[in-house]
Every structure is written in C-alpha cells, then in structure tokens.
Design an enzyme around this catalytic site. Structure first.
Site, mmCIF file in Angstrom:
data_model
loop_
_atom_site.group_PDB
_atom_site.id
_atom_site.type_symbol
_atom_site.label_atom_id
_atom_site.label_comp_id
_atom_site.label_asym_id
_atom_site.label_seq_id
_atom_site.Cartn_x
_atom_site.Cartn_y
_atom_site.Cartn_z
ATOM 1 N N ASP A 121 -30.503 -21.188 -1.425
ATOM 2 C CA ASP A 121 -30.131 -20.646 -2.721
ATOM 3 C C ASP A 121 -31.106 -19.549 -3.123
ATOM 4 O O ASP A 121 -32.327 -19.758 -3.094
ATOM 5 C CB ASP A 121 -30.122 -21.755 -3.771
ATOM 6 C CG ASP A 121 -29.362 -21.357 -5.029
ATOM 7 O OD1 ASP A 121 -28.437 -20.533 -4.927
ATOM 8 O OD2 ASP A 121 -29.684 -21.878 -6.105
ATOM 9 N N HIS A 128 -30.309 -13.367 -15.432
ATOM 10 C CA HIS A 128 -30.658 -14.793 -15.520
ATOM 11 C C HIS A 128 -32.169 -14.969 -15.377
ATOM 12 O O HIS A 128 -32.792 -15.710 -16.152
ATOM 13 C CB HIS A 128 -29.934 -15.561 -14.413
ATOM 14 C CG HIS A 128 -30.340 -16.998 -14.292
ATOM 15 N ND1 HIS A 128 -29.964 -17.961 -15.186
ATOM 16 C CD2 HIS A 128 -31.102 -17.632 -13.356
ATOM 17 C CE1 HIS A 128 -30.462 -19.139 -14.828
ATOM 18 N NE2 HIS A 128 -31.158 -18.963 -13.721
ATOM 19 N N ARG A 137 -42.146 -17.625 -20.430
ATOM 20 C CA ARG A 137 -43.197 -16.595 -20.418
ATOM 21 C C ARG A 137 -42.690 -15.398 -21.212
ATOM 22 O O ARG A 137 -42.298 -14.366 -20.646
ATOM 23 C CB ARG A 137 -43.513 -16.170 -18.978
ATOM 24 C CG ARG A 137 -44.020 -17.277 -18.068
ATOM 25 C CD ARG A 137 -44.257 -16.757 -16.647
ATOM 26 N NE ARG A 137 -43.025 -16.212 -16.060
ATOM 27 C CZ ARG A 137 -42.100 -16.941 -15.449
ATOM 28 N NH1 ARG A 137 -42.250 -18.248 -15.347
ATOM 29 N NH2 ARG A 137 -41.012 -16.373 -14.945
ATOM 30 N N GLU A 193 -24.649 -23.730 -12.895
ATOM 31 C CA GLU A 193 -25.084 -22.376 -12.555
ATOM 32 C C GLU A 193 -23.927 -21.638 -11.891
ATOM 33 O O GLU A 193 -23.363 -22.112 -10.900
ATOM 34 C CB GLU A 193 -26.307 -22.398 -11.632
ATOM 35 C CG GLU A 193 -27.553 -22.886 -12.329
ATOM 36 C CD GLU A 193 -28.822 -22.681 -11.520
ATOM 37 O OE1 GLU A 193 -29.903 -22.636 -12.128
ATOM 38 O OE2 GLU A 193 -28.732 -22.549 -10.288
ATOM 39 N N GLU A 195 -22.516 -19.071 -9.595
ATOM 40 C CA GLU A 195 -22.991 -18.326 -8.426
ATOM 41 C C GLU A 195 -21.825 -17.999 -7.490
ATOM 42 O O GLU A 195 -20.739 -18.572 -7.586
ATOM 43 C CB GLU A 195 -24.019 -19.153 -7.637
ATOM 44 C CG GLU A 195 -25.203 -19.633 -8.444
ATOM 45 C CD GLU A 195 -26.301 -20.216 -7.573
ATOM 46 O OE1 GLU A 195 -26.397 -19.818 -6.383
ATOM 47 O OE2 GLU A 195 -27.070 -21.056 -8.072
ATOM 48 N N ASP A 227 -24.312 -24.556 -8.630
ATOM 49 C CA ASP A 227 -25.511 -25.272 -8.225
ATOM 50 C C ASP A 227 -25.994 -26.102 -9.421
ATOM 51 O O ASP A 227 -26.862 -25.687 -10.178
ATOM 52 C CB ASP A 227 -26.587 -24.292 -7.759
ATOM 53 C CG ASP A 227 -27.734 -24.987 -7.059
ATOM 54 O OD1 ASP A 227 -27.479 -25.986 -6.374
ATOM 55 O OD2 ASP A 227 -28.877 -24.529 -7.196
ATOM 56 N N ARG A 231 -32.304 -29.768 -15.594
ATOM 57 C CA ARG A 231 -33.386 -28.918 -16.091
ATOM 58 C C ARG A 231 -34.627 -29.726 -16.459
ATOM 59 O O ARG A 231 -35.761 -29.216 -16.351
ATOM 60 C CB ARG A 231 -32.903 -28.122 -17.311
ATOM 61 C CG ARG A 231 -31.698 -27.233 -17.059
ATOM 62 C CD ARG A 231 -31.984 -26.138 -16.063
ATOM 63 N NE ARG A 231 -30.844 -25.221 -15.942
ATOM 64 C CZ ARG A 231 -30.755 -24.260 -15.046
ATOM 65 N NH1 ARG A 231 -31.734 -24.082 -14.166
ATOM 66 N NH2 ARG A 231 -29.700 -23.465 -15.003
ATOM 67 N N GLN A 234 -36.443 -30.429 -13.304
ATOM 68 C CA GLN A 234 -36.973 -29.172 -12.763
ATOM 69 C C GLN A 234 -38.267 -28.764 -13.461
ATOM 70 O O GLN A 234 -39.223 -28.325 -12.812
ATOM 71 C CB GLN A 234 -35.915 -28.074 -12.914
ATOM 72 C CG GLN A 234 -36.265 -26.762 -12.245
ATOM 73 C CD GLN A 234 -35.118 -25.763 -12.326
ATOM 74 O OE1 GLN A 234 -34.067 -26.040 -12.914
ATOM 75 N NE2 GLN A 234 -35.301 -24.597 -11.745
ATOM 76 N N LYS A 247 -32.144 -30.111 -8.026
ATOM 77 C CA LYS A 247 -31.066 -29.291 -7.481
ATOM 78 C C LYS A 247 -30.274 -29.975 -6.369
ATOM 79 O O LYS A 247 -29.095 -29.668 -6.183
ATOM 80 C CB LYS A 247 -31.662 -27.992 -6.908
ATOM 81 C CG LYS A 247 -32.367 -27.111 -7.923
ATOM 82 C CD LYS A 247 -31.379 -26.298 -8.712
ATOM 83 C CE LYS A 247 -32.067 -25.190 -9.495
ATOM 84 N NZ LYS A 247 -31.105 -24.304 -10.158
ATOM 85 N N THR A 251 -23.995 -29.822 -5.144
ATOM 86 C CA THR A 251 -23.576 -28.424 -5.281
ATOM 87 C C THR A 251 -22.074 -28.396 -5.028
ATOM 88 O O THR A 251 -21.602 -28.974 -4.047
ATOM 89 C CB THR A 251 -24.295 -27.518 -4.266
ATOM 90 O OG1 THR A 251 -25.711 -27.587 -4.496
ATOM 91 C CG2 THR A 251 -23.839 -26.071 -4.399
ATOM 92 N N THR A 354 -27.897 -17.665 -9.977
ATOM 93 C CA THR A 354 -27.051 -17.555 -11.168
ATOM 94 C C THR A 354 -26.792 -16.096 -11.517
ATOM 95 O O THR A 354 -27.723 -15.308 -11.679
ATOM 96 C CB THR A 354 -27.717 -18.260 -12.353
ATOM 97 O OG1 THR A 354 -28.017 -19.610 -11.973
ATOM 98 C CG2 THR A 354 -26.801 -18.276 -13.558
ATOM 99 N N GLU A 368 -29.289 -20.789 -20.709
ATOM 100 C CA GLU A 368 -29.300 -19.489 -21.383
ATOM 101 C C GLU A 368 -28.424 -19.486 -22.624
ATOM 102 O O GLU A 368 -28.815 -18.982 -23.678
ATOM 103 C CB GLU A 368 -28.809 -18.412 -20.423
ATOM 104 C CG GLU A 368 -29.645 -18.249 -19.169
ATOM 105 C CD GLU A 368 -28.897 -17.470 -18.104
ATOM 106 O OE1 GLU A 368 -28.906 -16.232 -18.177
ATOM 107 O OE2 GLU A 368 -28.288 -18.122 -17.223
#
Length: 421
Positions: A121, A128, A137, A193, A195, A227, A231, A234, A247, A251, A354, A368
């Site tokens: 992946d 994204h 950040r 996600e 994709e 996918d 969260r 993660q 993850k 999938t 994504t 998001e």
C-alpha cells in the site's frame, strides 16, 4: 492503444450491455466467478451478464485456452482476448453460438480474480497526506521525504477480500492520551480509505529493476480498493515501524480487473508539480510516461447505515474525488517498488493510498471528513458519524468519462461492518 474496441458506436447483442453504467462492450474486464453450485472459472462482465472464456474456447469460438494468470502475465494475450471478446459479443452472427455461455451476474458469486502473492500500500494521495499530517503536525504536515520518494508499506495479502464480504470489527491495543497503560478491545475509530488497486502483470526477476519507460507494461489492470483502518490502533502502534494491525485485518477490492486497454481513452497527462517542489530523481522520470501517466476517473464513496436501510433511505454520498489527485503515477509506484531489485510477480496488488481531493467534500476517509472526530458528518437518517459503526456499509465506485467515448465503470466495492468477534 485506441482501436475498434473503443468505438463509441459499437454495441452488443447482449442488450443489457448497451448503456450499462459499468460494463458496456467497451470495457470487458477480467474476473473469476462461479454460477450457483458450480466451480469458479474465468470470465468477463458484459452488461448484466458474465461470459465464461473456457466454454468459448471449447466451443471453438476463441483461439486460446486461457487462465487469468496467463492473461495478466502476457500483455499480447490480454490484448488478443479483448479483441476476440469484442468481436464475439458485438457481431450478431456469433449470438446463437455464444449465448449459451452467458450467466446472469446476479446469480453468480464473484471471487478474488487471482491469487494475490503480495500486497503493498502506497501513500500517493498528497491531499490526504497533507490533511492527515495537519491533524498531527499543523506546522509541518508533510515529512521531508514525501515529495522525493513514493512512500509505502507492505500489507497482508491473506486478508484481502472481494466486494460484498463482511468486515468484522477488529480488536487491538490502544492507549488513550490520559491513560497510563494501554488496553485491548474492539476498535472505536474504524475508518475507510478510498484507493485504487494496481494489478501487476509480467513482473521482474529478483535483482533486476523495472525501468520507468517500460513500467506501464507491467500494469495488467486496476480495481477499487478500500483499505479499512483502525485509527485508534494506528495511533498507538505505528511508530517506529509503520502500519501493522491497524491495517492488516481486512482490505476490500472490487472483483473485476479493468484493463489498461479499456482505460486507453481515459489517460491524462500527470499534473505539473507545484512551483518549488523537487523534480523526481532520474530513475522516476520519463517524459512519455508523464504525458499519459494519470487516469481520468471520478471516484465516489457512499455510506448506508442500519437505520437508513430500516427507513428505506438510499445510500448517502460522503465524498467525490478524482484519480488525478495522485502525486505519483502508477508507473512511478511500480518503478520505485522494483528499484532496489525487489521482484514484483504476476498477480501482486499495489494500493495507491487514499485519493482525496483538495476540498472538504472530496476527502477519502472519515478521519479527514470529521477532522479526526471533531466534526461528525450528518446523515439524512438524523444520525452522525465520526467513524464507522456496526451495521454501516461503505460503497466505493469509479467512473471513466471522456468526450467522444463510451464511459465505463469498475463495479462496486462494498463492505458492511459486523460486530467484533
């Protein structure tokens, strides 16, 4: 690559194909299906029907004895199959002979189209990457390597499933910010996600990289890919080695392989990089590959909750995006993956990462859309969602459109969340 098989005037004697949203005769995707109580066999979607290849060969209507693996591995064979099927399914003289080998798609089970040896992946959706980066950040959302190297990680091939199979909510380890120690239990921040999947064709020998100028020859087709992501797992586990149990529990992919030949009318030049961005290193750059390196695909995500089904409400559109928002082309992903000599093999699957757009309504994940859970999404059933709940179904779709050509689709990529085991 554009030829008579793309002719917008071409129609099929399979009447459901004419005007079909996803599978007109200009598409002809590859897949593995089984009629009721019968063994799986390779075939092609045509409208609301599926035609089986081996039966056509046995009847003397096609020349090659075919497996999906052979077709993926051999571009010339894949192109020959497309031309033969286009002729058989468009010319009325073949109807009487070929019609017995059609099956109603609604009565068939669709499987993974081939054995997936490896799954990788990537993280090629820059919008994204920026949006998610800002959540953690705000002043430096992209890490320094992002615009130099296609970022990716190795996933788990064994837990890839075709559209329609349920998604069991995973259990795992999390740690709340205020907690002294982690805990174990069902994910509370389950996400999707949006994709694309890239199917590897011929592949390369170990120790022999794939040149960017020929990388497209190693792409046998595309599918939709969800996918699923926990969260909360993660956030706790991803440092220092990246995604793991957040993850690899599931999938979901759309089961039809849409070939590069079908997508030939829908190629785009890769968008120029913003001023100030670094140029890719030479091994990732080819002018010809850039000129047609992107895909003109519109992507959509719908949600369908248990309450919506109870109220007979249609699925609600969560997001619209476009494949052109990828920062790296599929060819660059293939080239980079093999640049250290890693051997890609026929049937390997690459996820793009994504694919979000630049606006809030084009985000490819609930992380998001809800800004990390701070702004829940309102649904027409008077519910809200920050992350997915048990009973929710997610549906992804893709559509290729271009002036002067018949549009094609990928079929749906659907999964419904079941409670943790």
């Amino acid at each position: 690559m554009i030829d008579s098989t793309h002719d917008p005037k071409l129609t099929s004697w399979v009447l459901s194909a004419n005007g079909h949203t996803d599978f007109p005769i200009q598409n002809l995707p590859l897949g593995l299906f089984s009629p009721t109580d019968e063994a799986p066999r390779p075939g092609t979607a045509i409208g609301g029907q599926i035609v089986e290849w081996q039966a056509l060969v046995a009847a003397g209507l096609m020349q090659d004895s075919l497996t999906i693996e052979a077709v993926l591995a051999t571009p010339a064979l894949r192109k020959s199959l497309r031309r033969q099927l286009s002729k058989l399914l468009s010319d009325p003289q073949y109807r009487e002979a070929a019609e017995p080998y059609l099956h109603a798609a609604a009565d068939c089970t669709l499987h993974l189209p081939t054995r997936i040896g490896d799954y990788t992946d990537f993280y090629a959706g820059i919008h994204h990457a920026v949006t998610v980066g800002k959540l953690f950040r705000p002043d430096n959302p992209l890490l320094p390597n992002y615009k130099h190297v296609p970022i990716g990680y190795h996933g788990r091939a064994s837990s890839i499933r075709p559209s329609g199979e349920p998604v069991i909510r995973p259990k795992g380890q999390t740690k709340a910010p205020e907690a002294e120690t982690p805990s174990f239990g069902p994910s509370k921040r389950l996400d999707f996600e949006l994709e694309l999947g890239i199917w590897v064709g011929p592949g390369n020998d170990l120790g022999h990289p794939i040149d960017i100028a020929t990388a497209a020859d190693h792409i046998a087709g595309y599918c939709l890919l969800n996918d699923w992501s926990a969260r909360d797992f993660q956030a706790w586990e991803y440092q220092p080695l990246g995604p793991f149990l957040a993850k690899n529990f599931m999938t979901t992919i759309s089961p039809w392989i849409v070939t590069p030949e079908a997508l030939a009318p829908f190629r785009l030049a890769q968008a120029p990089r913003p001023e100030g961005d670094p140029s890719p290193l030479p091994y990732l750059w080819d002018e010809t590959a850039q000129a047609g390196g992107a895909l003109k695909l519109s992507l959509e995500v719908w949600i369908e909750t248990a309450d919506m089904r109870a109220q007979n409400l249609p699925p609600f559109t969560l997001s619209h995006s476009e494949a052109r928002h990828m920062y790296w082309t599929p060819a660059q992903l293939v080239t980079h993956h093999a640049s250290n000599g890693c051997n890609l093999q026929t049937g390997d699957l690459l996820g793009t990462g994504t694919i979000s757009g630049p606006t809030s309504d084009s985000a490819g994940s609930l992380l998001e859309l809800s800004e990390g859970g701070k702004k829940p999404v309102s649904l027409p059933s008077n519910e809200t969602r920050s992350f997915l709940e048990d009973g929710d179904a997610l549906i992804l779709s893709a559509r290729a459109e271009a002036d002067g050509y018949v549009s094609i689709g990928f079929g749906e990529c659907r999964g419904r969340i079941l409670p943790a085991a």
